[in-house]
Design an enzyme around this catalytic site. Structure first.
Site, PDB file in Angstrom:
ATOM      1  N   GLU A  76       0.834  -1.217   0.000  1.00 47.24           N
ATOM      2  CA  GLU A  76       0.000   0.000   0.000  1.00 47.24           C
ATOM      3  C   GLU A  76       0.862   1.258   0.000  1.00 47.24           C
ATOM      4  OE1 GLU A  76      -3.065   0.676  -0.542  1.00 47.24           O
ATOM      5  OE2 GLU A  76      -3.953  -1.312  -0.422  1.00 47.24           O
ATOM      6  N   GLU A  83       1.531   6.244  -7.252  1.00 42.84           N
ATOM      7  CA  GLU A  83       0.455   7.162  -7.632  1.00 42.84           C
ATOM      8  C   GLU A  83       0.916   8.609  -7.565  1.00 42.84           C
ATOM      9  OE1 GLU A  83      -2.862   6.209  -5.129  1.00 42.84           O
ATOM     10  OE2 GLU A  83      -3.501   4.558  -6.420  1.00 42.84           O
TER      11      GLU A  83
END
Length: 132
Positions: A76, A83
């Protein structure tokens, strides 16, 4: 001061070891503040840890559990980094940017599914014994 890829500032000096931990902590706090999915994974991790304490799982099972929890948290965190780098490179929609983000997110999804399977295999004998 900005760092190059080898952790050196503009003058060519490496940042201190302690400073490296400060940067890492800052990154972790960013992820915890901004990412919903890591909060969900942490909630599940706390629940599973409490369940493991209640069930008195073995040392090997604890090792497996911590590897799985650590794995999903790391994925994560890396997903968030990817991102943000993609967002840094382009503010406009681009199909390759979408693919990069989707592929990074898929790594977390795949590991989450694997984690569920591991959890079922790890906990089902204990829960089955309680049900009987």
């Amino acid at each position: 001061m900005p760092m190059d890829s080898k952790g050196r500032n503009k003058k060519g000096y490496r940042s201190s070891f302690a400073k490296s931990f400060t940067y890492a902590w800052s990154g972790l706090m960013f992820v915890l503040r901004t990412e919903r999915n890591i909060k969900i994974h942490l909630g599940i991790a706390f629940f599973v840890t409490a369940l493991s304490l209640y069930l008195h799982i073995s040392k090997v099972e604890w090792l497996i559990l911590f590897i799985v929890i650590g794995g999903i948290l790391v994925i994560e965190i890396l997903n968030t980094a990817i991102e943000n780098v993609v967002d840094l490179v382009t503010e406009e929609y681009h199909p390759l940017a979408k693919i990069a983000k989707d592929v990074a997110a898929s790594a977390a999804l795949v590991f989450a599914f694997i984690s569920v399977i591991i959890g079922i295999l790890l906990f089902s004998p204990y829960l089955w014994a309680i049900i009987k």
